[in-house]
Design an enzyme around this catalytic site. Sequence first.
Site, PDB file in Angstrom:
ATOM      1  N   LYS A 198       0.843  -1.197   0.000  1.00 16.01           N
ATOM      2  CA  LYS A 198       0.000   0.000   0.000  1.00 16.01           C
ATOM      3  C   LYS A 198       0.879   1.249   0.000  1.00 16.01           C
ATOM      4  O   LYS A 198       0.666   2.173  -0.761  1.00 16.01           O
ATOM      5  CB  LYS A 198      -0.916  -0.039   1.224  1.00 16.01           C
ATOM      6  N   GLU A 204      10.388  -4.719   4.684  1.00 16.75           N
ATOM      7  CA  GLU A 204      10.503  -6.098   4.209  1.00 16.75           C
ATOM      8  C   GLU A 204      10.256  -6.190   2.705  1.00 16.75           C
ATOM      9  O   GLU A 204      10.991  -6.846   1.963  1.00 16.75           O
ATOM     10  CB  GLU A 204       9.474  -6.988   4.928  1.00 16.75           C
ATOM     11  N   GLY A 255      -4.912  -1.922   4.930  1.00 18.47           N
ATOM     12  CA  GLY A 255      -4.092  -3.040   4.447  1.00 18.47           C
ATOM     13  C   GLY A 255      -4.778  -4.384   4.642  1.00 18.47           C
ATOM     14  O   GLY A 255      -4.846  -5.210   3.729  1.00 18.47           O
ATOM     15  N   ARG A 256      -5.331  -4.618   5.827  1.00 21.42           N
ATOM     16  CA  ARG A 256      -5.911  -5.932   6.113  1.00 21.42           C
ATOM     17  C   ARG A 256      -7.306  -6.099   5.497  1.00 21.42           C
ATOM     18  O   ARG A 256      -7.941  -7.135   5.681  1.00 21.42           O
ATOM     19  CB  ARG A 256      -5.943  -6.181   7.624  1.00 21.42           C
ATOM     20  N   GLU A 341      -5.036  -7.161  14.642  1.00 24.11           N
ATOM     21  CA  GLU A 341      -4.517  -5.835  14.284  1.00 24.11           C
ATOM     22  C   GLU A 341      -5.655  -4.803  14.356  1.00 24.11           C
ATOM     23  O   GLU A 341      -5.437  -3.647  14.688  1.00 24.11           O
ATOM     24  CB  GLU A 341      -3.880  -5.847  12.886  1.00 24.11           C
ATOM     25  N   HIS A 372      -4.937 -33.835  16.135  1.00 17.37           N
ATOM     26  CA  HIS A 372      -3.793 -34.669  16.529  1.00 17.37           C
ATOM     27  C   HIS A 372      -2.678 -33.820  17.098  1.00 17.37           C
ATOM     28  O   HIS A 372      -1.522 -34.245  17.143  1.00 17.37           O
ATOM     29  CB  HIS A 372      -3.326 -35.488  15.327  1.00 17.37           C
ATOM     30  N   LYS A 500       9.220  -0.956  14.504  1.00 21.16           N
ATOM     31  CA  LYS A 500       9.818  -0.523  13.232  1.00 21.16           C
ATOM     32  C   LYS A 500      10.911   0.500  13.494  1.00 21.16           C
ATOM     33  O   LYS A 500      12.000   0.423  12.926  1.00 21.16           O
ATOM     34  CB  LYS A 500       8.760   0.135  12.329  1.00 21.16           C
TER      35      LYS A 500
END
Length: 531
Positions: A198, A204, A255-256, A341, A372, A500
């Site tokens: 965005k 990253e 963003g999400r 978030e 399991h 950050k």
Amino acid sequence: MTFKRCDTTVAWTALRGHYEAHGRELDLREAFGRDPRRFEAFALEAPEVFGDLSKCRWDLLTRQLLIDLARECGLEARRDAMFAGQAINATEGRAVLHTALRAPRGQGLFSDEVHGVLDRMLAFADNVRDTAASGIRDVVNIGIGGSDLGPRMVVPALDAYAHHGIRCHFVANVDGHDITPVLRELTPETTLFVIASKTFTTQETMANAAVAREWFLARGGSDIGGHFVGATTNLAAAAQFGIHTTFGFWDWVGGRYSLWSAIGLPIAIAIGPENFRALLAGAHAMDRHFAETALEANLPAQLGLLDVWYRNFHRFGSRSVAPYHQGLARLPAYLQQLEMESNGKRVDQDGAPLAYDTSPVVWGEPGTNGQHAYFQMLHQGTEVVPVEFIAVRRPSHGHAALHAKALANCLAQAQALMRGKTTDAALGERAPTAAASLEPLALARHRSFPGNRPSTTLLLDALTPRSLGALIAMYEQRVFTSGAVWGINSFDQWGVELGKSLCNDLLPRLDSGDLRGLDGSTAGLLQRLRR
Ligand code: F6P
């Protein structure tokens, strides 16, 4: 917008009293015994999704009081304000309009802009899918958080609809162990990189994009413009990187909440334009349900209210999501960002500290794998964790016997959680692997289950683009509901900033070894890492 703090409402006080009198001790087995129509009473039909909320630790009065709470807190007004494009993300002064991304042409806000980008993106996806002409065999999405988790979840979920001549890869982590094995398999001429960010500034993503560009040039690639495209609101930064083909979106898409936008490009390439439009249509149908259905029959709203009941009254700290469909393996990870978030906040919209808890921890794995692994704890651990089962009636494979087993397991786990097993029942059973020397009563205690552990079951008829769109939108609106009742801003994420900026401070210290001003632990670790 003015709002009323949930803990100052009449309904909150009533819920507190009701919890003490009937909520804490509510026994699901007795509740089903008392009311043969409990299943029907707590069944909700929404577009593409059926919700069974009858195995939840609530009763009809709880539900009514929660609906009263929602009304007192102004949920409906806040919902309408979101759809109307008001700047409900007040700390960033932004509207919250991911719903406009899935509104049919001519019906939503910013329709011309939205459909302009959508048409262009889908035409581009279609060209890529024509592999004979495009030459593309591998698509690598480089993005993180909301620019990764949505497409990474949806592409495998809709594998039955995917173009099987194109492989989609996802690189998110700044740790080079993520991109290295992906690049190992690729050749520049047949690879398309989608740089999804965005802001186009995320550390990253920028670092991985630079590595991809370096790799591309080193392996003989020359046409960066033809093999790198961008999905971003920052068209200028993308151009500076050398990207000419960009698909934009807007600051009113969080963003999400962005898989419906240009961030959905890998999805569109995988499943094609028609299926991508069906994904949007499913989400839009759920939006209409959320916007227009009375709270008494509103599935996302009731799930969100149940979350408030569980978090603030039962004090359950987490919720486990168990999709009994391997295609939804990434759904829990997707929901972690969406919910934690959005609602992992500790002050209200005015910045005043909260006196009540907000987002639970959301976690899970697809069934039956989880059975399991950690289901032991769900059945016999000391903490109650509500479980959300997702079952799909019709599989998209031809192995009917496998599918029947998956469905039976899903129902059985929900049943076992609720039913439990008394020590007496365990006493009457043989346990072939038990130590012979063990006293029978002690063994029976090990083998008994408390039961009365709550679960929700969501049913889809089939996992299609449309139903998946509806399911995801249902989760978005559910998170909106609990966030609105808690009176928080579900659309900012200031909590990610501190780490950050500290990273920016530490990065050069790894080189220089400068330890000044660091705490003892960080200094010690940094020194060891430099050895
Ligand atoms: O982790 C913080 C965050 O801002 C998320 O909200 C977002 O989805 C992610 O980083 C990626 O941001 P961008 O799309 O700008 O690279």
